[in-house]
Motif scaffolding. Sequence first.
Motif, mmCIF file in Angstrom:
data_model
loop_
_atom_site.group_PDB
_atom_site.id
_atom_site.type_symbol
_atom_site.label_atom_id
_atom_site.label_comp_id
_atom_site.label_asym_id
_atom_site.label_seq_id
_atom_site.Cartn_x
_atom_site.Cartn_y
_atom_site.Cartn_z
ATOM 1 N N ASP A 141 -64.653 50.611 33.983
ATOM 2 C CA ASP A 141 -64.233 51.085 35.304
ATOM 3 C C ASP A 141 -64.470 52.577 35.497
ATOM 4 O OD1 ASP A 141 -63.507 48.636 36.201
ATOM 5 O OD2 ASP A 141 -61.354 49.023 36.311
ATOM 6 N N HIS B 71 -66.853 46.081 38.228
ATOM 7 C CA HIS B 71 -66.415 45.522 39.515
ATOM 8 C C HIS B 71 -67.599 45.444 40.473
ATOM 9 C CE1 HIS B 71 -62.085 45.436 38.747
ATOM 10 N NE2 HIS B 71 -62.247 46.574 38.104
ATOM 11 N N ASP C 108 -56.724 43.506 34.624
ATOM 12 C CA ASP C 108 -57.871 42.725 35.111
ATOM 13 C C ASP C 108 -59.024 42.694 34.098
ATOM 14 O OD1 ASP C 108 -57.830 45.496 35.905
ATOM 15 O OD2 ASP C 108 -59.592 45.157 37.140
ATOM 16 N N HIS C 109 -58.892 43.462 33.011
ATOM 17 C CA HIS C 109 -59.926 43.475 31.967
ATOM 18 C C HIS C 109 -59.436 42.842 30.665
ATOM 19 C CE1 HIS C 109 -62.396 46.292 34.393
ATOM 20 N NE2 HIS C 109 -61.201 46.473 34.931
ATOM 21 N N ASN D 161 -64.118 41.091 39.127
ATOM 22 C CA ASN D 161 -64.448 41.662 37.815
ATOM 23 C C ASN D 161 -65.719 41.061 37.222
ATOM 24 O OD1 ASN D 161 -61.614 42.487 38.157
ATOM 25 N ND2 ASN D 161 -61.879 43.202 36.060
ATOM 26 N N HIS E 154 -60.906 48.951 28.898
ATOM 27 C CA HIS E 154 -59.640 49.692 28.990
ATOM 28 C C HIS E 154 -58.508 48.681 29.078
ATOM 29 C CE1 HIS E 154 -60.934 49.071 33.136
ATOM 30 N NE2 HIS E 154 -59.730 49.378 33.593
HETATM 31 ZN ZN ZN Z 1 -60.683 47.124 36.757
#
Ligand code: ZN
Length: 327
Positions: free
Chosen positions: A227, A267, A134-135, A89, A130
Amino acid sequence: MKTKTGRTWRALRKVMGLAVLTLVLLIGVALKLAPYIYTEISSWIEPHAIVDAAPAVLARGTMVDDYWAVERLNAGTFAIGEPRYYQRNYSYLILGTKRALLFDAGSGTRDILPIVKRLTSLPVTVMPSHLHYDHMGGITRFNAIALIDLPATRADVHYGQFIPTRYEFVGLIDDLVLPGFQVSQWIHPGNWIDLGGRRLQVLSTPGHTPTSAALFDPGYTQFFAGDFIYPGQLYAQLPGASRSAYRSTTNALLASLPHETTIWSAHCCRPGEGIRAPYLGVGDLIALQLALDRFSAGHLPARGFYPRKFGVNERLEFFTGFPWTNE
Ligand SMILES: [Zn+2]
């Protein structure tokens, strides 16, 4: 004798009929719930280490604490990458004269706050692109949290606490618990964030998720895409992802972004360029638009069963679900 065999045979046929009916129903339900089932089982399908044991070698920028890739993109923008995290990320720290915005909070695998503090002494507001885990992993490390103002994001507030749903967060993939926090600033799509001498426009970019947001920075003609688009495999097979939303957002972006816009993605990495902040151009959006149009018209064949995959260009591949789950 004859009657007894007949009865047994009829009973057997009834049981087999019921079994077939149950199987057909189960397959129907599974196909209907495919994005959810895929999410639930994806850690079995693709087992992964969270952090790569090997050190990261960067093509640009500096490794900090053997984990963070810090790269100055221009006078007012830093990329903060996690190249050893399995999803690689990148978050973006955008500086004004009065305050700073951190776009995406990192994966939460390591504490992002000390890195942000090393880069700026300005007050920092964090905003996730979002709601995926992972964010959002580092989001509760910040006091000032901004979110895109949509009915679906407002619906996640209960007694003053914002908590994403299981399938908005999808952290179940790595056994993560849902975060809860207070939103300090709700920003309507189209509105501007004023950082002092620098304004960023918040755009609603549904496709990857229904509540995805992106930022346009006219000062540097750059676009922070989250993303929505990044070099690699674009995920539109998860719960809430929509190919038709991807098409309309792509068209809207192409109508509004200047042709020379640099797109910064969440990413890493571009093929053949090593580890550096992942960038794309408007040409990649045009390629995405063409591929989505061709796929929808039946002119672009897909590989695989779930997700179905098709190529966009040499940097991008698109993953989608079934017409009845992710159309
Ligand atoms: Zn992501």
